[in-house]
Design a protein around this motif. Sequence first.
Motif, PDB file in Angstrom:
ATOM      1  N   GLN A  60       0.850  -1.197   0.000  1.00 28.66           N
ATOM      2  CA  GLN A  60       0.000   0.000   0.000  1.00 28.66           C
ATOM      3  C   GLN A  60       0.882   1.242   0.000  1.00 28.66           C
ATOM      4  O   GLN A  60       2.025   1.202   0.444  1.00 28.66           O
ATOM      5  CB  GLN A  60      -0.911   0.041   1.233  1.00 28.66           C
ATOM      6  CG  GLN A  60      -1.962  -1.051   1.292  1.00 28.66           C
ATOM      7  CD  GLN A  60      -2.872  -0.892   2.504  1.00 28.66           C
ATOM      8  OE1 GLN A  60      -2.709   0.021   3.312  1.00 28.66           O
ATOM      9  NE2 GLN A  60      -3.853  -1.779   2.620  1.00 28.66           N
ATOM     10  N   VAL A  61       0.299   2.354  -0.489  1.00 29.14           N
ATOM     11  CA  VAL A  61       1.028   3.624  -0.541  1.00 29.14           C
ATOM     12  C   VAL A  61       0.136   4.748  -0.038  1.00 29.14           C
ATOM     13  O   VAL A  61      -1.023   4.875  -0.452  1.00 29.14           O
ATOM     14  CB  VAL A  61       1.489   3.946  -1.980  1.00 29.14           C
ATOM     15  CG1 VAL A  61       2.119   5.336  -2.044  1.00 29.14           C
ATOM     16  CG2 VAL A  61       2.463   2.897  -2.487  1.00 29.14           C
ATOM     17  N   TYR A  62       0.694   5.566   0.860  1.00 31.69           N
ATOM     18  CA  TYR A  62       0.083   6.828   1.245  1.00 31.69           C
ATOM     19  C   TYR A  62       0.906   7.935   0.605  1.00 31.69           C
ATOM     20  O   TYR A  62       2.088   8.097   0.926  1.00 31.69           O
ATOM     21  CB  TYR A  62       0.096   7.025   2.763  1.00 31.69           C
ATOM     22  CG  TYR A  62      -0.870   6.155   3.531  1.00 31.69           C
ATOM     23  CD1 TYR A  62      -2.093   6.648   3.966  1.00 31.69           C
ATOM     24  CD2 TYR A  62      -0.556   4.831   3.829  1.00 31.69           C
ATOM     25  CE1 TYR A  62      -2.984   5.861   4.680  1.00 31.69           C
ATOM     26  CE2 TYR A  62      -1.436   4.031   4.553  1.00 31.69           C
ATOM     27  CZ  TYR A  62      -2.642   4.547   4.972  1.00 31.69           C
ATOM     28  OH  TYR A  62      -3.520   3.758   5.683  1.00 31.69           O
ATOM     29  N   LEU A  63       0.298   8.699  -0.301  1.00 27.92           N
ATOM     30  CA  LEU A  63       1.030   9.737  -1.022  1.00 27.92           C
ATOM     31  C   LEU A  63       0.791  11.076  -0.324  1.00 27.92           C
ATOM     32  O   LEU A  63      -0.103  11.838  -0.672  1.00 27.92           O
ATOM     33  CB  LEU A  63       0.576   9.789  -2.483  1.00 27.92           C
ATOM     34  CG  LEU A  63       1.586  10.290  -3.522  1.00 27.92           C
ATOM     35  CD1 LEU A  63       1.005  10.227  -4.931  1.00 27.92           C
ATOM     36  CD2 LEU A  63       2.128  11.670  -3.232  1.00 27.92           C
ATOM     37  N   ILE A  93       2.569   7.559  -8.411  1.00 28.53           N
ATOM     38  CA  ILE A  93       1.390   6.809  -8.860  1.00 28.53           C
ATOM     39  C   ILE A  93       1.743   5.877 -10.007  1.00 28.53           C
ATOM     40  O   ILE A  93       1.313   4.717 -10.045  1.00 28.53           O
ATOM     41  CB  ILE A  93       0.248   7.779  -9.245  1.00 28.53           C
ATOM     42  CG1 ILE A  93      -0.235   8.538  -7.994  1.00 28.53           C
ATOM     43  CG2 ILE A  93      -0.915   7.026  -9.884  1.00 28.53           C
ATOM     44  CD1 ILE A  93      -1.180   9.689  -8.289  1.00 28.53           C
ATOM     45  N   ALA A  96       3.822   3.017  -8.581  1.00 30.21           N
ATOM     46  CA  ALA A  96       2.952   2.116  -7.816  1.00 30.21           C
ATOM     47  C   ALA A  96       2.195   1.182  -8.754  1.00 30.21           C
ATOM     48  O   ALA A  96       2.137  -0.042  -8.536  1.00 30.21           O
ATOM     49  CB  ALA A  96       1.977   2.930  -6.975  1.00 30.21           C
ATOM     50  N   VAL A 101       1.065  -2.283  -7.175  1.00 27.76           N
ATOM     51  CA  VAL A 101       0.381  -1.824  -5.962  1.00 27.76           C
ATOM     52  C   VAL A 101      -1.103  -1.626  -6.268  1.00 27.76           C
ATOM     53  O   VAL A 101      -1.458  -0.852  -7.160  1.00 27.76           O
ATOM     54  CB  VAL A 101       0.995  -0.504  -5.454  1.00 27.76           C
ATOM     55  CG1 VAL A 101       0.178   0.037  -4.272  1.00 27.76           C
ATOM     56  CG2 VAL A 101       2.441  -0.713  -5.034  1.00 27.76           C
ATOM     57  N   LYS A 103      -3.529  -0.754  -3.812  1.00 27.93           N
ATOM     58  CA  LYS A 103      -4.187   0.249  -2.966  1.00 27.93           C
ATOM     59  C   LYS A 103      -3.251   1.427  -2.718  1.00 27.93           C
ATOM     60  O   LYS A 103      -2.114   1.252  -2.261  1.00 27.93           O
ATOM     61  CB  LYS A 103      -4.625  -0.366  -1.635  1.00 27.93           C
ATOM     62  CG  LYS A 103      -5.729  -1.406  -1.778  1.00 27.93           C
ATOM     63  CD  LYS A 103      -6.451  -1.651  -0.467  1.00 27.93           C
ATOM     64  CE  LYS A 103      -7.333  -0.482  -0.083  1.00 27.93           C
ATOM     65  NZ  LYS A 103      -8.175  -0.772   1.116  1.00 27.93           N
ATOM     66  N   LEU A 104      -3.750   2.627  -3.005  1.00 29.39           N
ATOM     67  CA  LEU A 104      -2.992   3.860  -2.814  1.00 29.39           C
ATOM     68  C   LEU A 104      -3.950   4.946  -2.349  1.00 29.39           C
ATOM     69  O   LEU A 104      -5.098   5.004  -2.799  1.00 29.39           O
ATOM     70  CB  LEU A 104      -2.314   4.263  -4.122  1.00 29.39           C
ATOM     71  CG  LEU A 104      -1.511   5.566  -4.170  1.00 29.39           C
ATOM     72  CD1 LEU A 104      -0.317   5.421  -5.129  1.00 29.39           C
ATOM     73  CD2 LEU A 104      -2.377   6.755  -4.621  1.00 29.39           C
ATOM     74  N   CYS A 149      -5.459   9.143 -10.398  1.00 30.66           N
ATOM     75  CA  CYS A 149      -5.943   7.988  -9.628  1.00 30.66           C
ATOM     76  C   CYS A 149      -7.224   7.420 -10.237  1.00 30.66           C
ATOM     77  O   CYS A 149      -7.360   6.198 -10.407  1.00 30.66           O
ATOM     78  CB  CYS A 149      -6.194   8.405  -8.178  1.00 30.66           C
ATOM     79  SG  CYS A 149      -4.713   8.720  -7.212  1.00 30.66           S
ATOM     80  N   TYR A 160      -7.284   3.155  -6.126  1.00 34.08           N
ATOM     81  CA  TYR A 160      -6.558   4.350  -5.710  1.00 34.08           C
ATOM     82  C   TYR A 160      -7.572   5.400  -5.272  1.00 34.08           C
ATOM     83  O   TYR A 160      -8.389   5.859  -6.078  1.00 34.08           O
ATOM     84  CB  TYR A 160      -5.688   4.883  -6.852  1.00 34.08           C
ATOM     85  CG  TYR A 160      -4.548   3.961  -7.256  1.00 34.08           C
ATOM     86  CD1 TYR A 160      -4.249   2.799  -6.539  1.00 34.08           C
ATOM     87  CD2 TYR A 160      -3.761   4.250  -8.363  1.00 34.08           C
ATOM     88  CE1 TYR A 160      -3.204   1.960  -6.913  1.00 34.08           C
ATOM     89  CE2 TYR A 160      -2.699   3.419  -8.742  1.00 34.08           C
ATOM     90  CZ  TYR A 160      -2.432   2.271  -8.020  1.00 34.08           C
ATOM     91  OH  TYR A 160      -1.399   1.445  -8.384  1.00 34.08           O
TER      92      TYR A 160
END
Length: 324
Positions: A60-63, A93, A96, A101, A103-104, A149, A160
Amino acid sequence: MTLAKKKVFVAGHNGMVGSAIVRKLNLDTSIELVLASRSELDLLDASAVARFFDAQQPDQVYLAAARVGGIHANNTYPAEFISQNLQIQNNIIQAAHNSGVQKLLFLGSSCIYPKLAVQPIVEEALLTGQLEPTNEPYAIAKIAGIKLCESFNRQYGRDYRSVMPTNLYGENDNFHPQNSHVIPAMMRRFHEAVQQDVKEVVVWGSGKPMREFLHVDDMAAACVHVMGLPRNEFLAVVPDPMCSHINVGTGKDVTIAQLAGLMAKTVGFEGDLVFDSSKPDGTMRKVMDVGRLKRLGWAYDVGLEHGLALTYAWFLAHLDELRG
């Protein structure tokens, strides 16, 4: 058999919002945080970001990484605000997606909405009118991030999500007297006025604009809540793939003059307040409709007066190391 931990990359983990998300995620023992400082990873370098994702393979990524600032900074550095934010979010993005990935969470800003949007502002107001000129370059970059996204979701089935916070404040903020947002800039000026026994404090603008403020710990909690929602629960409230972003705020606003009064009380300033109407006010009112977020099961916890007290306590404890 021990289950493998979920690898979560927080981009911008040293910033105010990123560090709050890290504090929140650290409470979850099932998560392995993936972090990289600016010296370790240049988010403006697409090749470096791609290599990082290939090596780390986050789940997962939190931007939360962005070039941010208040009215003065946005007016002074518009080229950097649009170009650097576009580069950062495009690089992350895209990397990812390329590394699989699914989920972002992309963090935007309430400045994406039209200057004259009907109040409170609903998510559907996006792209229905002209933006506030003082931060248009930054807003356009954030709008592009939302649409990036949405486009990966539509074309590739990614999950996303985007959250649009109102004005944030709290620990680890930028307290520069000119380049920061209203609460930290005001807090520093009022604090210095008390220390120097100054009899009046000048507040930029007329004092009449109304603003909504959210403590950064509430923002982090909202981010983790939205990211953790099962897809079917999320889509039950956010079904439109072309309007998939979510407002995050309190749904309550105060005038800048009221904020100044609360700030004076917080720091113990007993002098006069002078409003400099030669400085820009920006949008006269901006408060978010947070009904969508409430339907997703989240509401704020930290009230403004309590949040200012928490922030000032942190400010006093970190005076020697403040940014700006």
